[in-house]
Scaffold this active site. Sequence first.
Site, PDB file in Angstrom:
ATOM      1  N   GLU A 147      37.020  28.075  32.867  1.00  0.00           N
ATOM      2  CA  GLU A 147      38.086  28.204  31.870  1.00  0.00           C
ATOM      3  C   GLU A 147      38.393  26.873  31.200  1.00  0.00           C
ATOM      4  O   GLU A 147      38.659  26.813  29.998  1.00  0.00           O
ATOM      5  CB  GLU A 147      39.349  28.766  32.519  1.00  0.00           C
ATOM      6  CG  GLU A 147      39.283  30.254  32.776  1.00  0.00           C
ATOM      7  CD  GLU A 147      40.653  30.852  33.033  1.00  0.00           C
ATOM      8  OE1 GLU A 147      41.649  30.248  32.610  1.00  0.00           O
ATOM      9  OE2 GLU A 147      40.704  31.911  33.666  1.00  0.00           O
ATOM     10  N   HIS A 204      42.157  30.852  44.329  1.00  0.00           N
ATOM     11  CA  HIS A 204      41.415  31.918  43.650  1.00  0.00           C
ATOM     12  C   HIS A 204      39.937  31.844  43.976  1.00  0.00           C
ATOM     13  O   HIS A 204      39.317  32.824  44.391  1.00  0.00           O
ATOM     14  CB  HIS A 204      41.622  31.827  42.135  1.00  0.00           C
ATOM     15  CG  HIS A 204      40.999  32.959  41.367  1.00  0.00           C
ATOM     16  ND1 HIS A 204      39.657  32.986  41.029  1.00  0.00           N
ATOM     17  CD2 HIS A 204      41.529  34.106  40.878  1.00  0.00           C
ATOM     18  CE1 HIS A 204      39.394  34.106  40.378  1.00  0.00           C
ATOM     19  NE2 HIS A 204      40.508  34.798  40.271  1.00  0.00           N
ATOM     20  N   GLU A 235      37.987  34.779  46.140  1.00  0.00           N
ATOM     21  CA  GLU A 235      36.711  35.195  45.572  1.00  0.00           C
ATOM     22  C   GLU A 235      35.556  34.234  45.826  1.00  0.00           C
ATOM     23  O   GLU A 235      34.506  34.363  45.207  1.00  0.00           O
ATOM     24  CB  GLU A 235      36.879  35.429  44.064  1.00  0.00           C
ATOM     25  CG  GLU A 235      37.888  36.523  43.733  1.00  0.00           C
ATOM     26  CD  GLU A 235      37.997  36.799  42.248  1.00  0.00           C
ATOM     27  OE1 GLU A 235      37.268  36.152  41.475  1.00  0.00           O
ATOM     28  OE2 GLU A 235      38.795  37.673  41.860  1.00  0.00           O
ATOM     29  N   HIS A 268      47.322  38.136  42.317  1.00  0.00           N
ATOM     30  CA  HIS A 268      46.591  37.789  43.545  1.00  0.00           C
ATOM     31  C   HIS A 268      47.561  37.537  44.701  1.00  0.00           C
ATOM     32  O   HIS A 268      47.327  37.984  45.830  1.00  0.00           O
ATOM     33  CB  HIS A 268      45.723  36.551  43.316  1.00  0.00           C
ATOM     34  CG  HIS A 268      44.482  36.834  42.537  1.00  0.00           C
ATOM     35  ND1 HIS A 268      43.519  37.726  42.945  1.00  0.00           N
ATOM     36  CD2 HIS A 268      44.036  36.331  41.353  1.00  0.00           C
ATOM     37  CE1 HIS A 268      42.536  37.768  42.060  1.00  0.00           C
ATOM     38  NE2 HIS A 268      42.835  36.929  41.082  1.00  0.00           N
TER      39      HIS A 268
END
Length: 322
Positions: A147, A204, A235, A268
């Site tokens: 990102e 994350h 993840e 999350h």
Amino acid sequence: MMKKRFAAFLAAALMGTMILSGCGSKKEETKAAETTAETAAETKVDETKAAETTAGEAAEKVIMVVSFGTSYNDSREATIGAIETAIADAYPEYEVRRAFTSQIIIDKLKERDGLEIDNVEEALDRAVADGVKTLVVQPTHLMDGYEYTDLADALKDYEDKFEQVALAAPLLTSDEDFDAVAKAIAEETASYDDGETAICFMGHGTEADSNGIYAKLQEKMTAASYENYYIGTVEAEPSLEDLLAAIKEKGTYTKVVLEPLMVVAGDHANNDMAGDEEDSWKSQFEAEGYEVECILKGLGELPAIQDIYVAHTQAAIDSLAK
């Protein structure tokens, strides 16, 4: 008789003098009041002009705070909003603007709440249309992952549309950043550090090379004697299984505290971490016999974390002078 007439004349003359004197005083008071009112009005105009000038100057210099975003309203303002406020307070000569990278969240907020938030391209186009000359972009991302790279690429297409452009660093960049974050999250949860509680932070995770920040933060915490702290990801690695294995191996814990290692306590945190589903972190630790407490608090709520973003913004501003 003549004496009475003279006395009456004298009284009338005195009365007239008093009336004339009174009228003169009244006129002077009225004139003074009008002068005071005119002065106050002029002062008000000057203040308005000064405010308009300041606003005009601010519009030429903008700090764009770019976040992934969240649909959890309370957490958004307590985290992203708090970071934006800290930056605005530190740099009053700049106008602080908001942009999100998640179009899904942007669309959801518009449909559900009627709240319109620019994506990065829209925010950049708006800055160009507004005649912004100096643009500083401060992402609230944890790392320079995909990102952050996408944001840098998008910004390159607009560099020639501003006189000055600078992209600030994400949260975890320098060794000093890692030390500061380790200290901040440890101090925030110090009351749980009793030797019988494993304090776990859920990140994350990413497929990018920058996923290494989690292992590095774990190393920093261990080196700083935060021995009961564990860093994992949803993840990527370290995984929940990695954390469960490490905590079992320690063999001294009866309780687990879970908190997100994310700027916001969003989906999350509320579901993957603290949810009641069988595959949530909370449920998995409970299934192993641990007492679990979840803290739904994003990193952006911590003043020490806000200070890091402010420092990164300062570094970007300093780079413009060079």
